[in-house]
Design a protein around this motif. Structure first.
Motif, PDB file in Angstrom:
ATOM      1  N   LEU A 520       5.987 -47.548 -31.377  1.00 43.32           N
ATOM      2  CA  LEU A 520       4.543 -46.563 -31.491  1.00 43.32           C
ATOM      3  C   LEU A 520       4.756 -44.692 -30.648  1.00 43.32           C
ATOM      4  CD1 LEU A 520       3.679 -49.751 -30.002  1.00 43.32           C
ATOM      5  CD2 LEU A 520       3.570 -49.492 -31.963  1.00 43.32           C
ATOM      6  N   LEU A 521       5.714 -44.519 -30.436  1.00 40.78           N
ATOM      7  CA  LEU A 521       5.500 -43.170 -29.108  1.00 40.78           C
ATOM      8  C   LEU A 521       5.531 -42.319 -31.050  1.00 40.78           C
ATOM      9  CD1 LEU A 521       4.710 -41.138 -27.095  1.00 40.78           C
ATOM     10  CD2 LEU A 521       7.488 -41.988 -26.405  1.00 40.78           C
ATOM     11  N   ASN A 522       7.219 -43.113 -31.317  1.00 38.69           N
ATOM     12  CA  ASN A 522       7.311 -41.715 -32.932  1.00 38.69           C
ATOM     13  C   ASN A 522       6.110 -41.794 -33.356  1.00 38.69           C
ATOM     14  OD1 ASN A 522       9.767 -41.303 -32.034  1.00 38.69           O
ATOM     15  ND2 ASN A 522      10.608 -42.619 -32.839  1.00 38.69           N
ATOM     16  N   ALA A 523       5.261 -43.249 -33.935  1.00 42.46           N
ATOM     17  CA  ALA A 523       4.222 -43.017 -35.031  1.00 42.46           C
ATOM     18  C   ALA A 523       3.562 -42.151 -34.734  1.00 42.46           C
ATOM     19  CB  ALA A 523       4.209 -44.765 -34.855  1.00 42.46           C
ATOM     20  N   ILE A 524       3.008 -42.338 -33.397  1.00 45.32           N
ATOM     21  CA  ILE A 524       1.614 -41.252 -33.279  1.00 45.32           C
ATOM     22  C   ILE A 524       1.500 -40.025 -32.368  1.00 45.32           C
ATOM     23  CG2 ILE A 524       0.666 -43.135 -31.832  1.00 45.32           C
ATOM     24  CD1 ILE A 524       0.166 -41.390 -29.292  1.00 45.32           C
ATOM     25  N   GLN A 525       3.979 -39.444 -32.491  1.00 46.53           N
ATOM     26  CA  GLN A 525       3.715 -38.221 -32.600  1.00 46.53           C
ATOM     27  C   GLN A 525       3.866 -37.333 -34.036  1.00 46.53           C
ATOM     28  OE1 GLN A 525       7.195 -38.060 -30.100  1.00 46.53           O
ATOM     29  NE2 GLN A 525       5.573 -38.142 -27.949  1.00 46.53           N
ATOM     30  N   THR A 526       3.332 -38.240 -35.212  1.00 51.08           N
ATOM     31  CA  THR A 526       4.029 -37.861 -36.686  1.00 51.08           C
ATOM     32  C   THR A 526       2.602 -37.010 -36.578  1.00 51.08           C
ATOM     33  OG1 THR A 526       2.935 -39.818 -37.666  1.00 51.08           O
ATOM     34  CG2 THR A 526       5.455 -39.767 -37.995  1.00 51.08           C
ATOM     35  N   ASP A 527       2.857 -36.211 -37.606  1.00 54.22           N
ATOM     36  CA  ASP A 527       1.872 -35.386 -38.532  1.00 54.22           C
ATOM     37  C   ASP A 527       1.727 -35.705 -39.490  1.00 54.22           C
ATOM     38  OD1 ASP A 527      -0.132 -33.062 -38.558  1.00 54.22           O
ATOM     39  OD2 ASP A 527       1.187 -31.381 -38.537  1.00 54.22           O
ATOM     40  N   PHE A 528       0.428 -35.650 -40.548  1.00 54.82           N
ATOM     41  CA  PHE A 528      -0.690 -36.852 -40.921  1.00 54.82           C
ATOM     42  C   PHE A 528      -1.749 -36.498 -42.099  1.00 54.82           C
ATOM     43  CE2 PHE A 528      -2.655 -38.303 -37.714  1.00 54.82           C
ATOM     44  CZ  PHE A 528      -3.577 -38.393 -38.219  1.00 54.82           C
ATOM     45  N   VAL A 529      -1.257 -36.806 -42.824  1.00 57.61           N
ATOM     46  CA  VAL A 529      -2.581 -36.322 -44.439  1.00 57.61           C
ATOM     47  C   VAL A 529      -2.550 -37.880 -44.557  1.00 57.61           C
ATOM     48  CG1 VAL A 529      -2.961 -35.487 -46.406  1.00 57.61           C
ATOM     49  CG2 VAL A 529      -1.385 -34.170 -45.044  1.00 57.61           C
ATOM     50  N   ASP A 530      -4.063 -37.457 -44.580  1.00 59.74           N
ATOM     51  CA  ASP A 530      -4.838 -38.585 -44.860  1.00 59.74           C
ATOM     52  C   ASP A 530      -5.470 -39.102 -46.041  1.00 59.74           C
ATOM     53  OD1 ASP A 530      -5.949 -41.435 -45.310  1.00 59.74           O
ATOM     54  OD2 ASP A 530      -7.057 -41.436 -43.405  1.00 59.74           O
ATOM     55  N   GLU A 531      -5.779 -38.296 -47.242  1.00 60.20           N
ATOM     56  CA  GLU A 531      -5.883 -38.775 -48.605  1.00 60.20           C
ATOM     57  C   GLU A 531      -6.486 -39.540 -49.013  1.00 60.20           C
ATOM     58  OE1 GLU A 531      -7.814 -36.514 -51.064  1.00 60.20           O
ATOM     59  OE2 GLU A 531      -6.762 -34.906 -50.642  1.00 60.20           O
ATOM     60  N   LYS A 532      -8.069 -39.567 -49.361  1.00 64.21           N
ATOM     61  CA  LYS A 532      -8.682 -40.641 -50.069  1.00 64.21           C
ATOM     62  C   LYS A 532      -9.560 -40.354 -51.024  1.00 64.21           C
ATOM     63  CE  LYS A 532      -9.773 -41.781 -44.490  1.00 64.21           C
ATOM     64  NZ  LYS A 532     -10.970 -42.434 -43.907  1.00 64.21           N
ATOM     65  N   GLU A 533      -9.440 -38.864 -51.638  1.00 61.69           N
ATOM     66  CA  GLU A 533     -10.007 -38.661 -53.084  1.00 61.69           C
ATOM     67  C   GLU A 533      -9.007 -39.292 -53.789  1.00 61.69           C
ATOM     68  OE1 GLU A 533     -12.830 -37.825 -53.906  1.00 61.69           O
ATOM     69  OE2 GLU A 533     -13.353 -37.845 -51.586  1.00 61.69           O
ATOM     70  N   GLY A 534      -7.443 -38.749 -53.608  1.00 58.34           N
ATOM     71  CA  GLY A 534      -6.753 -39.534 -54.715  1.00 58.34           C
ATOM     72  C   GLY A 534      -6.357 -38.378 -56.001  1.00 58.34           C
ATOM     73  N   LEU A 535      -5.251 -39.061 -56.331  1.00 56.04           N
ATOM     74  CA  LEU A 535      -4.868 -38.312 -58.006  1.00 56.04           C
ATOM     75  C   LEU A 535      -5.025 -39.003 -59.436  1.00 56.04           C
ATOM     76  CD1 LEU A 535      -1.906 -37.043 -56.055  1.00 56.04           C
ATOM     77  CD2 LEU A 535      -3.327 -35.906 -56.320  1.00 56.04           C
ATOM     78  N   LEU A 536      -4.924 -38.057 -60.759  1.00 49.85           N
ATOM     79  CA  LEU A 536      -4.716 -38.669 -61.907  1.00 49.85           C
ATOM     80  C   LEU A 536      -3.562 -39.006 -61.823  1.00 49.85           C
ATOM     81  CD1 LEU A 536      -8.957 -38.692 -63.029  1.00 49.85           C
ATOM     82  CD2 LEU A 536      -7.800 -40.907 -62.017  1.00 49.85           C
TER      83      LEU A 536
END
Length: 750
Positions: A520-536
């Motif tokens: 869990l500690l490693n998980a919260i230390q990740t950097d991230f993108v949450d792309e909700k529009e999406g790709l075609l």
């Protein structure tokens, strides 16, 4: 800052889900390539569960497109009055085509490869085919072509006297009917053009393992922030007495809703399983003065009691998830399933359908406990694409557990193994699952547990026990995202990507450990993108990830919630995204191509989680590309999580965009320039929208052609040597088609 440090310290206490399980090490084995030597790239072709052919007439056909499906192609087919049904890998749809004239029009479309009959036998799951035409009774789910039409009438009309009992349609999915019938009735049902698939009903069971007799205990540690503001949905056997006014002390004040769906008005737990599971996730520890509590002891509960009076597990998946979601739950834990050996069954389909429609709901499902029977033993619904399938790892308590609890870097022997039947990675990860100390149902007999601790607590083992521990961990991460990142509604794909990027590699075969053990500690230390529009199809996104620490592996994980698969399909991936990572020195890594060198010669077309994992990364900026290779049911949102740092996109690829058309000769091509700081390699990723063929020429600064590509392949990376530093020119031209909106991602020495 103090609050953040408190949060990190709190999570450190449950670093690898040590609540109820004993202290586990914070690190794990990290060496070399991933173990398993698994195939990630299936050969292209029509992936039906049953490819048998008949000579019978049919109005159902499979329309096979020539490649990754463009939205414009679907629009053009539907403009002919054709309804496209289920998607089938690769590049195909089931459709009703009774009009021969329209059939000829479809075949003449330039992007259609062929149309082939979809025979009745193609609809039947392989395990049911032996029953066809016989008097043998089978219990089945019949899936209709049109998702808006109740299929019950069709089943009743076709099977008639071959039915045993009534036909029932799922309340929130009327195109699916459940029935018991003879093989002769099944033969009649599949003749209907309104039926697209028939699969066996799942045989659900609880996923605890009572065979092991190792005693393990540990004090639960106070984790500070433990799911405050989070609601967890759990469906299981029952919950202690089933009476909120007279229930186990660890649940007082925790219950928001209690549904009795197995036995009307009775949510009691006669087996002890549900009570143990719930307390592992969110028990308060009140009966032990706070010593033995769940990983998210401040979370609240919506519970469904599934056990009927015969001990079976009942309830429609969509109802269970839907009621939990409407009550505010965004996490669901399910420690039950069918031992159907990697099959994508009805429950898997129903989970995927609900999660596709509710992309902020995270469902965690126990992988199963028949790992001793070998590979491909993970069961549905853990085989669903969009759930987090949880296996079990060993504890670290050798004095009481002996050899079965002396190596926390080992997967428990009973934990069901991957891959799925179609070759996907499952389980996704593992968590401690042997001899977990948790709440004991006051109504369950002693033999329901491995060992009793006292009148309030007992020990049990299984992937059932690992799953709620991790569900509580997800509640902690959601709280962290809300309070520290101001993200109150993270996607399930993001939580999955964070967990997987943060895992400790156990140096086990990926069919056992998945991507590793949850940390869990490693998980919260990740950097991230949450792309909700999406790709075609043909679209892409690029990011830059900076690495400064070579002492730990670089993990970059792409996850997406995929469209539910057709139950007639053998391979289940519908929307296919691809992950490509380019290192600072120009080496390319493809997602999940980490079993053997080179790491860029296979492209995953099976999984909806892709990862690049580099045990000893070089320092510098990595270019990360997410490509929409084939998106027949788009747009497709996604999430990206990495142990590196996502930096300004300007440090990433040079992106060139434009539109080519035939209105004027000058509009047929574009010219662009770039300057290389030194000799090296140019990488070009061309994508475009529209039915077109494009060419590309690279010139040096004297205007001499270096490379000519007469026909570009959409989404395929081109690598071209640059002999010197200096200025270069690219010409991209429309060779066929009326218009193309293109994008070129360029990487070169800068």
């Amino acid at each position: 800052m103090k609050r953040k440090m408190k949060w990190y310290a709190a999570l450190s206490a449950t670093l690898v889900l040590s609540m109820m399980v004993g202290q586990l090490p914070t690190g794990a084995k990290q060496q070399g390539e991933r173990r398993g030597d698994l195939e990630i790239e299936a050969s292209e072709g029509l992936a039906l569960k049953s490819n048998a052919r008949q000579t019978a007439e049919t109005d159902l056909y499979v329309i096979r497109f020539e490649g990754p499906i463009e939205q414009e192609w679907k629009d053009e087919v539907e403009a002919l009055g054709i309804e496209l049904g289920d998607y089938l890998p690769d590049f195909s749809f089931v459709a009703k085509l009774s009009d021969k004239k329209i059939q000829r029009q479809v075949v003449r479309l330039p992007f259609v490869e062929e149309i082939i009959p979809f025979y009745p036998v193609n609809k039947v799951a392989p395990e049911l085919r032996k029953a066809l035409g016989t008097s043998k009774e089978v219990e089945v789910a019949v899936i209709g072509f049109d998702k808006s039409v109740d299929i019950r009438r069709t089943v009743n009309r076709a099977a008639k006297e071959e039915l045993s009992g009534s036909v029932e349609s799922l309340k929130n999915a009327r195109h699916i009917s459940l029935a018991a019938m003879t093989g002769q009735g099944l033969e009649e049902v599949i003749q209907s053009e309104d039926v697209v698939a028939v699969v066996p009903l799942p045989k659900r069971k609880l996923h605890n393992d009572r065979a092991a007799k190792i005693l393990k205990s540990d004090k639960l540690e106070n984790t500070g922030y433990t799911g405050q503001g989070q609601i967890i949905g759990i469906a299981d056997s029952g919950l202690d007495t089933g009476d909120e006014e007279n229930i186990h002390p660890d649940f007082i004040g925790q219950i928001l809703r209690l549904y009795a769906i197995g036995r009307e008005g009775d949510a009691s737990d006669l087996e002890g399983h549900g009570t143990h599971v719930v307390a592992s996730a969110l028990g308060t520890g009140a009966a032990s003065a706070g010593k033995y509590k769940g990983t998210a002891s401040d979370a609240q509960l919506i519970f469904h009691s599934m056990s009927d009076k015969w001990g079976g597990l009942v309830g429609e998946v969509r109802d269970i998830l839907g009621q939990a979601y409407e009550g505010g739950a965004r996490i669901h834990s399910d420690s039950w399933g069918d031992d159907d050996f990697g099959d994508y069954g009805l429950d898997s389909y129903m989970f995927d359908q609900f999660l596709w429609e509710h992309k902020d709901m995270t469902a965690l499902v126990a992988a199963g406990n028949v790992g001793y029977r070998g590979f491909k033993t993970v069961g549905s619904p853990a085989t669903a694409k969009n759930v987090i399938a949880v296996g079990a790892s060993e504890n670290d308590r050798p004095k009481v557990g002996g050899e079965k609890a002396d190596d926390p870097d080992t997967v428990a022997g009973f934990s069901s193994r991957g891959t799925t039947m179609d070759g996907r990675f499952k389980p996704d990860l593992v968590a401690p699952g042997t001899f977990i100390l948790s709440a004991r149902s006051s109504l369950a007999p002693e033999e329901a547990f491995e060992e009793l601790f006292d009148r309030f607590y007992a020990y049990s083992s299984g992937t059932s026990m690992a799953t709620p521990l991790l569900a509580g961990g997800v509640a902690q991460i959601r709280q962290f995202l809300s309070e520290e990142k101001e993200n109150d509604n993270p996607s399930a794909a993001l939580l999955k990507a964070m967990l997987i990027s943060g895992t400790d590699d156990l140096d086990e075969d990926m069919r056992l450990q998945g991507f590793g053990r949850a940390n869990l500690l490693n998980a919260i230390q990740t950097d991230f993108v949450d792309e909700k529009e999406g790709l075609l199809t043909g679209e892409g996104a690029s990011y830059s990830v900076k690495v400064t620490d070579r002492s730990k592996p670089l993990a970059i994980t792409l996850a997406w919630t995929d469209y539910p698969a057709s139950l007639a399909a053998y391979r289940t991936l519908v929307n296919d995204l691809n992950l490509v990572v380019i290192s600072p020195d120009g080496e390319q890594y493809n997602g999940n191509d980490f079993f053997r060198y080179p790491y860029d010669d296979e492209v995953d077309n099976l999984n909806n989680v892709e990862q690049v994992w580099i045990p000893r990364p070089e320092r510098g900026v990595y270019t990360v590309k997410v490509k929409g290779y084939n998106i027949p049911k788009g747009p497709q949102p996604f999430a990206l999580a990495t142990t590196g740092k996502i930096v300004d996109e300007a440090e990433g690829p040079d992106v060139k965009k434009g539109t080519l058309n035939t209105e004027k000769a000058i509009n047929r091509y574009d010219v662009m320039t770039f300057r290389a700081a030194q000799e090296g390699r140019l990488r070009v990723v061309p994508t475009w929208r529209g039915y077109a063929e494009l060419s590309l020429i690279l010139y040096d600064e004297t205007n001499m052609p270096i490379k000519v590509i007469e026909k570009l392949e959409k989404g395929k990376t081109l690598t071209i040597s640059l002999p010197d530093a200096g200025k270069y020119k690219i010409k991209i031209e429309l060779e066929k088609g009326n218009e193309a909106k293109y994008q070129l991602d360029l990487d070169y020495p800068r």
